[in-house]
Motif scaffolding. Structure first.
Motif, PDB file in Angstrom:
ATOM      1  N   MET A   1      22.515  -3.161  11.112  1.00 47.45           N
ATOM      2  CA  MET A   1      21.314  -3.972  11.191  1.00 47.45           C
ATOM      3  C   MET A   1      20.792  -4.213   9.770  1.00 47.45           C
ATOM      4  SD  MET A   1      18.031  -3.225  13.496  1.00 47.45           S
ATOM      5  CE  MET A   1      17.034  -4.561  13.903  1.00 47.45           C
ATOM      6  N   PRO A   2      20.487  -5.476   9.449  1.00 48.01           N
ATOM      7  CA  PRO A   2      20.021  -5.767   8.088  1.00 48.01           C
ATOM      8  C   PRO A   2      18.652  -5.158   7.818  1.00 48.01           C
ATOM      9  CG  PRO A   2      20.242  -7.798   9.398  1.00 48.01           C
ATOM     10  CD  PRO A   2      20.591  -6.651  10.269  1.00 48.01           C
ATOM     11  N   ASP A   3      18.515  -4.654   6.612  1.00 49.26           N
ATOM     12  CA  ASP A   3      17.226  -4.094   6.234  1.00 49.26           C
ATOM     13  C   ASP A   3      16.334  -5.174   5.623  1.00 49.26           C
ATOM     14  OD1 ASP A   3      18.200  -4.461   3.683  1.00 49.26           O
ATOM     15  OD2 ASP A   3      18.203  -2.355   3.138  1.00 49.26           O
ATOM     16  N   LEU A   4      15.157  -4.780   5.242  1.00 46.52           N
ATOM     17  CA  LEU A   4      14.182  -5.721   4.692  1.00 46.52           C
ATOM     18  C   LEU A   4      14.730  -6.442   3.462  1.00 46.52           C
ATOM     19  CD1 LEU A   4      11.320  -6.829   4.897  1.00 46.52           C
ATOM     20  CD2 LEU A   4      10.556  -4.907   3.507  1.00 46.52           C
ATOM     21  N   TYR A   5      15.415  -5.733   2.600  1.00 48.18           N
ATOM     22  CA  TYR A   5      15.993  -6.311   1.387  1.00 48.18           C
ATOM     23  C   TYR A   5      17.018  -7.387   1.739  1.00 48.18           C
ATOM     24  CZ  TYR A   5      18.474  -6.695  -3.037  1.00 48.18           C
ATOM     25  OH  TYR A   5      19.068  -7.177  -4.174  1.00 48.18           O
ATOM     26  N   ASP A   6      17.896  -7.098   2.693  1.00 45.04           N
ATOM     27  CA  ASP A   6      18.914  -8.063   3.111  1.00 45.04           C
ATOM     28  C   ASP A   6      18.268  -9.314   3.701  1.00 45.04           C
ATOM     29  OD1 ASP A   6      21.045  -6.438   2.335  1.00 45.04           O
ATOM     30  OD2 ASP A   6      21.152  -5.453   4.298  1.00 45.04           O
ATOM     31  N   ARG A   7      17.261  -9.124   4.524  1.00 42.98           N
ATOM     32  CA  ARG A   7      16.583 -10.281   5.137  1.00 42.98           C
ATOM     33  C   ARG A   7      15.878 -11.117   4.074  1.00 42.98           C
ATOM     34  NH1 ARG A   7      14.860  -6.447   9.359  1.00 42.98           N
ATOM     35  NH2 ARG A   7      12.864  -6.452   8.287  1.00 42.98           N
TER      36      ARG A   7
ATOM     37  N   GLN B   1      16.807 -11.432   0.930  1.00 42.31           N
ATOM     38  CA  GLN B   1      17.851 -12.163   0.206  1.00 42.31           C
ATOM     39  C   GLN B   1      18.326 -13.370   1.009  1.00 42.31           C
ATOM     40  OE1 GLN B   1      20.828  -9.116  -0.767  1.00 42.31           O
ATOM     41  NE2 GLN B   1      20.493  -9.665  -2.919  1.00 42.31           N
ATOM     42  N   GLU B   2      18.536 -13.183   2.302  1.00 39.18           N
ATOM     43  CA  GLU B   2      18.972 -14.287   3.169  1.00 39.18           C
ATOM     44  C   GLU B   2      17.928 -15.400   3.190  1.00 39.18           C
ATOM     45  OE1 GLU B   2      19.713 -12.419   6.931  1.00 39.18           O
ATOM     46  OE2 GLU B   2      21.510 -11.392   6.195  1.00 39.18           O
ATOM     47  N   ARG B   3      16.671 -15.019   3.276  1.00 37.61           N
ATOM     48  CA  ARG B   3      15.588 -16.013   3.302  1.00 37.61           C
ATOM     49  C   ARG B   3      15.500 -16.764   1.979  1.00 37.61           C
ATOM     50  NH1 ARG B   3      13.611 -19.453   6.437  1.00 37.61           N
ATOM     51  NH2 ARG B   3      11.541 -20.073   5.829  1.00 37.61           N
ATOM     52  N   GLU B   4      15.639 -16.037   0.885  1.00 36.92           N
ATOM     53  CA  GLU B   4      15.608 -16.669  -0.436  1.00 36.92           C
ATOM     54  C   GLU B   4      16.752 -17.668  -0.583  1.00 36.92           C
ATOM     55  OE1 GLU B   4      15.475 -15.539  -5.181  1.00 36.92           O
ATOM     56  OE2 GLU B   4      15.975 -13.998  -3.730  1.00 36.92           O
ATOM     57  N   GLN B   5      17.940 -17.288  -0.134  1.00 34.63           N
ATOM     58  CA  GLN B   5      19.098 -18.178  -0.198  1.00 34.63           C
ATOM     59  C   GLN B   5      18.858 -19.429   0.645  1.00 34.63           C
ATOM     60  OE1 GLN B   5      21.698 -18.038  -2.144  1.00 34.63           O
ATOM     61  NE2 GLN B   5      22.684 -19.826  -1.271  1.00 34.63           N
ATOM     62  N   ALA B   6      18.322 -19.252   1.850  1.00 31.41           N
ATOM     63  CA  ALA B   6      18.040 -20.394   2.728  1.00 31.41           C
ATOM     64  C   ALA B   6      17.005 -21.320   2.086  1.00 31.41           C
ATOM     65  CB  ALA B   6      17.557 -19.904   4.089  1.00 31.41           C
ATOM     66  N   ASN B   7      15.970 -20.758   1.469  1.00 32.82           N
ATOM     67  CA  ASN B   7      14.961 -21.567   0.795  1.00 32.82           C
ATOM     68  C   ASN B   7      15.551 -22.335  -0.387  1.00 32.82           C
ATOM     69  OD1 ASN B   7      12.957 -20.766   2.539  1.00 32.82           O
ATOM     70  ND2 ASN B   7      12.147 -19.184   1.175  1.00 32.82           N
TER      71      ASN B   7
END
Length: 76
Positions: free
Chosen positions: A1-7, A9-15
């Motif tokens: 399960m992704p942790d806060l840091y992973d989420r 990073q994913e959000r930053e990449q999507a933005n």
């Protein structure tokens, strides 16, 4: 399960991807250069496009002055 840091990073990449797409959609294609005797002339004022400008943007069709004026008129 992704942790806060992973989420995050994913959000930053999507933005980042979304911002790049939005920027690309706002861009108008560069007009064709006007070449005379091997020299690039500004499509607006017919003066030679400065060598420094062509070094920075090899496909430039306008001199710096005319490009600045065009951008102000067109809201870019």
């Amino acid at each position: 399960m992704p942790d806060l840091y992973d989420r995050a990073q994913e959000r930053e990449q999507a933005n980042t991807v979304a911002a790049q797409r939005a920027h690309a959609e706002r861009q108008t294609p560069e007009p064709q250069q006007q070449r005379v005797a091997g020299q690039v002339l500004c499509i607006d004022c017919d003066e030679p496009v400065e060598p420094r400008r062509l070094e920075a943007k090899p496909n430039a069709a306008r001199c710096i002055h005319c490009q600045t004026t065009w951008e102000r008129r067109n809201g870019n």
